[in-house]
Design an enzyme around this catalytic site. Structure first.
Site, PDB file in Angstrom:
ATOM      1  N   ASP A 193       0.814  -1.212   0.000  1.00 30.58           N
ATOM      2  CA  ASP A 193       0.000   0.000   0.000  1.00 30.58           C
ATOM      3  C   ASP A 193       0.848   1.263   0.000  1.00 30.58           C
ATOM      4  O   ASP A 193       0.385   2.326  -0.417  1.00 30.58           O
ATOM      5  CB  ASP A 193      -0.919  -0.017   1.224  1.00 30.58           C
ATOM      6  CG  ASP A 193      -1.859   1.173   1.263  1.00 30.58           C
ATOM      7  OD1 ASP A 193      -2.592   1.363   0.279  1.00 30.58           O
ATOM      8  OD2 ASP A 193      -1.842   1.915   2.259  1.00 30.58           O
ATOM      9  N   MET A 274      -7.352   5.752   3.149  1.00 33.08           N
ATOM     10  CA  MET A 274      -7.579   6.840   2.203  1.00 33.08           C
ATOM     11  C   MET A 274      -6.389   7.073   1.273  1.00 33.08           C
ATOM     12  O   MET A 274      -6.448   7.952   0.414  1.00 33.08           O
ATOM     13  CB  MET A 274      -7.867   8.140   2.969  1.00 33.08           C
ATOM     14  CG  MET A 274      -9.146   8.115   3.781  1.00 33.08           C
ATOM     15  SD  MET A 274     -10.622   7.941   2.743  1.00 33.08           S
ATOM     16  CE  MET A 274     -10.532   9.440   1.766  1.00 33.08           C
ATOM     17  N   ARG A 275      -5.327   6.305   1.438  1.00 33.70           N
ATOM     18  CA  ARG A 275      -4.151   6.547   0.601  1.00 33.70           C
ATOM     19  C   ARG A 275      -4.465   6.329  -0.873  1.00 33.70           C
ATOM     20  O   ARG A 275      -3.950   7.037  -1.744  1.00 33.70           O
ATOM     21  CB  ARG A 275      -2.987   5.664   1.053  1.00 33.70           C
ATOM     22  CG  ARG A 275      -1.696   5.940   0.290  1.00 33.70           C
ATOM     23  CD  ARG A 275      -0.511   5.145   0.820  1.00 33.70           C
ATOM     24  NE  ARG A 275      -0.016   5.710   2.065  1.00 33.70           N
ATOM     25  CZ  ARG A 275      -0.016   5.073   3.223  1.00 33.70           C
ATOM     26  NH1 ARG A 275      -0.515   3.854   3.307  1.00 33.70           N
ATOM     27  NH2 ARG A 275       0.461   5.636   4.316  1.00 33.70           N
ATOM     28  N   ALA A 276      -5.294   5.339  -1.172  1.00 34.82           N
ATOM     29  CA  ALA A 276      -5.629   5.055  -2.569  1.00 34.82           C
ATOM     30  C   ALA A 276      -6.306   6.252  -3.231  1.00 34.82           C
ATOM     31  O   ALA A 276      -6.020   6.588  -4.388  1.00 34.82           O
ATOM     32  CB  ALA A 276      -6.529   3.827  -2.652  1.00 34.82           C
TER      33      ALA A 276
END
Length: 681
Positions: A193, A274-276
């Site tokens: 991720d 929320m990184r995506a």
């Protein structure tokens, strides 16, 4: 200096080139992870990218590449007030798999820090890579704690070095590129991720394209400078396009409608955190700038999803990375403006094509997994019984031991109890057995051999204290010499080689039982993945045993071989144990510090050949004589139990557990260690 292979001369690999170029346009995208088989130009493309990066202006003499316009106020070589700047090419720094923590983040001179109060700091690779490219080949083989340090620095834009209360901080912003071959093992989902984008690469199956790859490579090897000169014009044009896209990037508009599509896509594919969403927004913006546009479109969002989401969908090592493109198109249509939905009503072709749709400038779609390239293990020859046995007990009257069944699906995996090797090892860092490691709880102190890395402060002070008068100490400072320094010894956990020996004979062939057995082995494989073990798989059936999977870090490869495992035939238990003995003998020569754990999955029966039970006992005692830790997973079922698996465990000098006892939530006692020495009955 060697002439790098030109980036524009790379044949095909559109996804790879696009992922690298987007990071060159916008380093905030977060780097790229390149996954693919060996020999697919992964390293060539990364090294070629460096020649396209714009030059950087640095403070003259600064070891940390500070920008003279806005130097780092905390730079260890600072302050840089009104410093002169010089231009140089952006660096490409390679992090080797065997690098130490000090080589990565830098090292403090502890002796000078204690005796003189001076922060004498030797920069590491993170400092060298600041404002350039940090390339990690085979990132999946890098030790976990190094990967954690690397990704933390990439996320924060700074590196921190802490040694016994002495700390140094410096800027570390770089384009992170990792390459890996999935056959050699996977990265943990948490680490996957942290990479902004991922691309899958594979060798082309097109004959003309392969011919062109060979032709260009041979021409480059014969005359690197001449070959590069022939591509100089294309390289210059691409370099200028990167510069133009960088200049355009701040003016690109990311509208609310596009943001809604990004959020809807991430929610639809159930990615964690929320990184995506953030990475998709930055990637879509970079795509628009790369295309020379000042507004992000739905096509940019689609392309960004294909690059930023596949690796975030992977929840365990047996999940194939990828994205359902039909679902992606449907989500984008539903979240897009109403007029777009109306315009698309007449489009009856849901297939975006093998390149994932988008424009021809680059793919972004994930190539299909090469499942067809995985050759299932070929079972050894069984008895010549033509018919398949029914789903009944394998020893029912009239049933032939040689009948072969088709592979059955594994039962649902479960959380297993921890099986560990006794004693204290010194193998690769992991999470299974006790070992002396660079990280863990401090257990003592020794004189350092070579450079000091982990200071034991109390032991160092204790060693220096008796000599203060003779050394002329005057004042509050402690006079410390090199001989006083003590290295902390630490105890943590290591990864082991878990070698599975699985009985696939007719005595195990009842479909319900074999499904449970495969589910148990799959559960142990998941446990091995989480504990950073190497795994191997030996199966025996018919007349012989075979190595279905040589020891590897790729547990998903082991799961694939297990899934395709047929059953039937006699039970050559001795052959399975002898084959395992050969595998372990070779592995001890290759990696003597990695201790093995033998897991035999069987009901304990042995048939075929003269005196099969006695022969199996002699083979088991070979493992016991060499001190191999072992556990037998007893697969015997029914009301009448012969206890053969328990007898085999005693011959091995190990422990027997039933399938029920293997579960972590069972009421049986926790299995903590499997001893290599014989136990009293």
């Amino acid at each position: 200096m060697n002439t790098p292979y030109p980036f524009t001369a790379i044949v095909g690999q559109d996804d790879l080139r696009l992922g690298l170029l987007l990071n060159a346009v916008s380093p905030a995208v977060g780097g790229v992870l390149v996954r693919g088989e060996k020999g697919t130009a992964k390293s060539t493309a990364v090294r070629a990218l460096a020649a396209l990066m714009p030059e950087v202006s640095v403070v003259s003499g600064c070891r940390f590449s500070c920008d003279p316009v806005s130097p780092d106020p905390a730079c260890p070589d600072g302050p840089h007030a009104e410093a002169a700047g010089v231009s140089r090419a952006a660096r490409t720094v390679e992090l080797p798999v065997g690098a130490s923590e000090d080589r990565l983040v830098g090292a403090l001179d502890i002796e000078r820090a204690l005796s003189e109060g001076v922060k004498a700091f030797e920069p590491g690779l993170l400092a060298d890579a600041h404002r350039g490219i940090l390339y990690v080949d085979e990132v999946n083989l890098l030790h976990d704690h190094l990967v954690d340090l690397l990704l933390d620095a990439a996320a924060m834009g700074a590196s921190y070095v802490e040694r016994e209360g002495v700390s140094v901080r410096h800027a570390a912003r770089f384009l992170l590129v990792g390459t890996m071959n999935p056959e050699e093992g996977e990265l943990r989902p948490q680490l996957l991720d942290r990479f902004g984008l991922t691309v899958e690469v594979a060798a082309s199956r097109d004959t003309d394209e392969r011919v062109e790859v060979v032709r260009r490579r041979l021409a480059y090897d014969d005359d690197p400078e001449g070959f590069a000169a022939r591509w100089a014009e294309e390289e210059t044009a691409l370099r200028e396009r990167i510069g133009a896209a960088r200049a355009l990037l701040p003016r690109v508009v990311l509208g609310d409608a596009v943001l809604r599509q990004i959020a809807a896509t991430c929610a639809a594919f159930e990615v964690d955190g929320m990184r995506a969403d953030i990475v998709m927004a930055r990637t879509a913006t970079a795509l628009a700038a790369w295309a020379g546009r000042e507004e992000v479109t739905a096509d940019d969002v689609r392309q960004a999803a294909l690059l930023a989401l596949p690796h975030r969908r992977r929840r365990n090592p047996f999940d194939a990375p990828g994205l359902d493109e039909d679902k992606l198109d449907q989500t984008l249509d539903e979240a897009g403006p109403q007029e777009n939905q109306e315009n698309n009503d007449g489009d009856d072709d849901p297939d975006p094509g093998p390149d994932g749709g988008g424009d021809g400038g680059g793919g972004g779609g994930v190539p299909p997994q090469a499942d067809g390239d995985r050759t299932p293990p070929q079972g050894s020859e069984g008895d010549d019984t033509p018919s398949e046995a029914p789903d009944s007990a394998p020893d029912a009257p009239g049933r032939s031991a040689g009948a072969e069944q088709q592979p059955v699906a594994a039962a649902e995996p479960f959380r297993t109890k921890m099986l560990s090797v006794p004693g204290l090892g010194e193998g690769a860092a992991g999470r299974r057995s006790r070992a002396r490691t660079a990280h863990g709880r401090t257990t003592g102190a020794v004189r350092p051999q070579g450079a000091l890395t982990k200071l034991h402060l109390a032991a160092t002070v204790q060693a220096a204290a008796p000599h203060q008068r003779s050394r002329g100490r005057s004042g509050r400072g402690l006079v410390v010499r090199r001989d006083d320094l003590r290295q902390a010894t630490r105890e943590g956990r290591e990864g082991n080689l878990v070698l599975f020996v699985v009985d696939a004979s007719g005595s195990m062939a009842a479909r319900q039982r074999m499904s449970a057995v495969k589910g148990a082995v799959l559960s142990l494989l998941l446990d091995a993945y989480q504990r950073r073990d190497k795994v191997g798989l030996v199966t025996f059936r018919g007349k012989e045993a075979e190595v279905a999977l040589p020891p590897t870090s790729s547990v998903d490869a082991a799961a694939a071989r297990l899934e395709s495992l047929p059953t039937g035939g006699r039970t050559p238990l001795a052959a399975g144990l002898l084959k395992a003995h050969d595998v372990l003998r070779v592995e001890r020569l290759r990696d003597p510090s990695r201790r093995p754990l033998l897991v035999v999955v069987t009901d304990g029966r042995a048939t075929g050949g003269p005196e099969p039970v006695a022969l199996a006992g002699r083979a088991a005692r070979l493992h016991q004589a060499e001190g191999t830790a072992s556990v037998v997973v007893d697969c015997e079922s029914g009301y009448v139990r012969l206890g053969l698996a328990g007898e085999l465990a005693r011959e091995l000098g190990g422990t027997a557990v039933t399938l029920d006892e293997l579960r972590a939530d069972s009421i049986a006692g926790l299995v903590k260690d499997v001893t290599a020495a014989g136990r009293a009955a």
